[in-house]
Design a protein around this motif. Sequence first.
Motif, PDB file in Angstrom:
ATOM      1  N   ARG A 168      15.230  12.598  -4.525  1.00 23.90           N
ATOM      2  CA  ARG A 168      14.602  13.883  -4.239  1.00 23.90           C
ATOM      3  C   ARG A 168      15.700  15.113  -4.423  1.00 23.90           C
ATOM      4  NH1 ARG A 168      14.013  13.622   2.187  1.00 23.90           N
ATOM      5  NH2 ARG A 168      16.082  13.709   2.883  1.00 23.90           N
ATOM      6  N   GLN A 169      15.091  16.110  -4.829  1.00 24.67           N
ATOM      7  CA  GLN A 169      16.162  17.446  -4.802  1.00 24.67           C
ATOM      8  C   GLN A 169      15.539  18.341  -4.345  1.00 24.67           C
ATOM      9  OE1 GLN A 169      17.013  18.205  -9.004  1.00 24.67           O
ATOM     10  NE2 GLN A 169      18.633  19.707  -8.656  1.00 24.67           N
ATOM     11  N   ALA A 170      16.097  19.023  -3.257  1.00 28.28           N
ATOM     12  CA  ALA A 170      15.617  20.219  -2.429  1.00 28.28           C
ATOM     13  C   ALA A 170      16.159  21.506  -3.167  1.00 28.28           C
ATOM     14  CB  ALA A 170      16.018  20.202  -1.105  1.00 28.28           C
ATOM     15  N   PRO A 171      15.608  22.860  -2.945  1.00 27.20           N
ATOM     16  CA  PRO A 171      15.923  23.741  -3.730  1.00 27.20           C
ATOM     17  C   PRO A 171      17.532  24.063  -3.206  1.00 27.20           C
ATOM     18  CG  PRO A 171      13.993  23.977  -2.496  1.00 27.20           C
ATOM     19  CD  PRO A 171      14.437  22.958  -2.119  1.00 27.20           C
ATOM     20  N   GLY A 172      18.131  24.512  -4.367  1.00 27.86           N
ATOM     21  CA  GLY A 172      19.547  24.489  -4.178  1.00 27.86           C
ATOM     22  C   GLY A 172      20.330  23.655  -3.802  1.00 27.86           C
ATOM     23  N   LYS A 173      19.922  22.273  -3.946  1.00 26.44           N
ATOM     24  CA  LYS A 173      20.782  21.114  -3.624  1.00 26.44           C
ATOM     25  C   LYS A 173      20.633  20.092  -4.943  1.00 26.44           C
ATOM     26  CE  LYS A 173      20.156  21.362   1.403  1.00 26.44           C
ATOM     27  NZ  LYS A 173      19.794  20.331   2.543  1.00 26.44           N
ATOM     28  N   GLU A 174      21.537  19.064  -4.770  1.00 20.99           N
ATOM     29  CA  GLU A 174      21.713  18.263  -5.860  1.00 20.99           C
ATOM     30  C   GLU A 174      20.613  17.204  -5.669  1.00 20.99           C
ATOM     31  OE1 GLU A 174      26.462  18.660  -6.965  1.00 20.99           O
ATOM     32  OE2 GLU A 174      25.564  16.648  -6.143  1.00 20.99           O
ATOM     33  N   ARG A 175      20.264  16.406  -6.488  1.00 21.47           N
ATOM     34  CA  ARG A 175      19.338  15.318  -6.424  1.00 21.47           C
ATOM     35  C   ARG A 175      20.197  14.194  -5.494  1.00 21.47           C
ATOM     36  NH1 ARG A 175      16.140  12.871 -11.550  1.00 21.47           N
ATOM     37  NH2 ARG A 175      15.860  15.154 -11.768  1.00 21.47           N
ATOM     38  N   GLU A 176      19.285  13.575  -4.678  1.00 18.13           N
ATOM     39  CA  GLU A 176      19.867  12.709  -3.835  1.00 18.13           C
ATOM     40  C   GLU A 176      19.172  11.388  -3.548  1.00 18.13           C
ATOM     41  OE1 GLU A 176      20.193  14.141   0.317  1.00 18.13           O
ATOM     42  OE2 GLU A 176      18.116  14.381   0.682  1.00 18.13           O
ATOM     43  N   LEU A 177      19.515  10.265  -3.428  1.00 19.01           N
ATOM     44  CA  LEU A 177      18.926   8.996  -3.313  1.00 19.01           C
ATOM     45  C   LEU A 177      18.002   8.997  -2.088  1.00 19.01           C
ATOM     46  CD1 LEU A 177      18.515   5.931  -3.596  1.00 19.01           C
ATOM     47  CD2 LEU A 177      20.460   5.652  -1.739  1.00 19.01           C
ATOM     48  N   VAL A 178      17.032   8.707  -2.182  1.00 18.72           N
ATOM     49  CA  VAL A 178      15.838   8.393  -0.981  1.00 18.72           C
ATOM     50  C   VAL A 178      15.941   7.046  -0.709  1.00 18.72           C
ATOM     51  CG1 VAL A 178      13.794   8.672   0.052  1.00 18.72           C
ATOM     52  CG2 VAL A 178      14.593  10.647  -1.406  1.00 18.72           C
ATOM     53  N   ALA A 236      11.129  18.783  -0.895  1.00 15.39           N
ATOM     54  CA  ALA A 236      11.785  18.665  -2.112  1.00 15.39           C
ATOM     55  C   ALA A 236      10.814  18.159  -3.016  1.00 15.39           C
ATOM     56  CB  ALA A 236      13.020  17.536  -1.754  1.00 15.39           C
ATOM     57  N   VAL A 237      11.438  18.297  -4.308  1.00 13.94           N
ATOM     58  CA  VAL A 237      10.796  17.442  -5.412  1.00 13.94           C
ATOM     59  C   VAL A 237      11.349  15.901  -5.579  1.00 13.94           C
ATOM     60  CG1 VAL A 237      10.457  17.466  -7.899  1.00 13.94           C
ATOM     61  CG2 VAL A 237      10.329  19.556  -6.721  1.00 13.94           C
ATOM     62  N   TYR A 238      10.249  15.142  -5.322  1.00 15.20           N
ATOM     63  CA  TYR A 238      10.856  13.773  -5.247  1.00 15.20           C
ATOM     64  C   TYR A 238      10.273  13.168  -6.809  1.00 15.20           C
ATOM     65  CZ  TYR A 238      10.917  13.706  -0.271  1.00 15.20           C
ATOM     66  OH  TYR A 238      11.401  13.903   1.055  1.00 15.20           O
ATOM     67  N   TYR A 239      11.484  12.577  -7.195  1.00 19.32           N
ATOM     68  CA  TYR A 239      11.300  11.847  -8.443  1.00 19.32           C
ATOM     69  C   TYR A 239      11.095  10.342  -8.184  1.00 19.32           C
ATOM     70  CZ  TYR A 239      12.736  16.466 -10.174  1.00 19.32           C
ATOM     71  OH  TYR A 239      12.864  17.604 -10.396  1.00 19.32           O
ATOM     72  N   CYS A 240      10.429   9.517  -9.105  1.00 16.99           N
ATOM     73  CA  CYS A 240      10.377   8.255  -9.389  1.00 16.99           C
ATOM     74  C   CYS A 240      11.498   7.650 -10.459  1.00 16.99           C
ATOM     75  CB  CYS A 240       9.271   7.770  -9.649  1.00 16.99           C
ATOM     76  SG  CYS A 240       8.942   5.851 -10.092  1.00 16.99           S
ATOM     77  N   GLY A 241      12.267   6.830 -10.151  1.00 16.87           N
ATOM     78  CA  GLY A 241      13.290   6.278 -11.175  1.00 16.87           C
ATOM     79  C   GLY A 241      12.944   4.880 -11.352  1.00 16.87           C
ATOM     80  N   ALA A 242      13.549   4.343 -12.460  1.00 14.75           N
ATOM     81  CA  ALA A 242      13.515   2.861 -12.938  1.00 14.75           C
ATOM     82  C   ALA A 242      14.809   2.603 -13.574  1.00 14.75           C
ATOM     83  CB  ALA A 242      12.316   2.598 -13.534  1.00 14.75           C
ATOM     84  N   GLU A 243      15.260   1.584 -13.405  1.00 13.44           N
ATOM     85  CA  GLU A 243      16.583   1.085 -14.080  1.00 13.44           C
ATOM     86  C   GLU A 243      16.183  -0.015 -14.906  1.00 13.44           C
ATOM     87  OE1 GLU A 243      18.716  -1.848 -13.236  1.00 13.44           O
ATOM     88  OE2 GLU A 243      19.763  -1.425 -15.055  1.00 13.44           O
TER      89      GLU A 243
END
Length: 114
Positions: A37-47, A90-97
Amino acid sequence: VQLQASGGGLVQAGGSLRLSCAASGSIFSINVMGWYRQAPGKERELVATITTGGSTNYADSVKGRFTISRDNAKNMVYLQMNSLKPEDTAVYYCGAESLGIWYWGKGTLVTVSS
């Protein structure tokens, strides 16, 4: 690998939301799936992340409140979010490795009102 997330929205503090993410494309090679997730003004972080075998990892800030799950047959990953707090906004992003490369879908906005 293509990822499509859904399920974001506006919720009051203490409420719940469930995010879903569908994977398509070269899904046979996906190992880890997760939510960041990435909150306004912050870096993307692991959820949270989850491996093909079901091993999970959570950020300390969401432990006990969020649950990540995965349906390998449907190529889906979910994030059940309970006891939401305004700081979860925050904006929540789905990721896949896959083969050492992380792929990201477009984010879905979660807004928690106080």
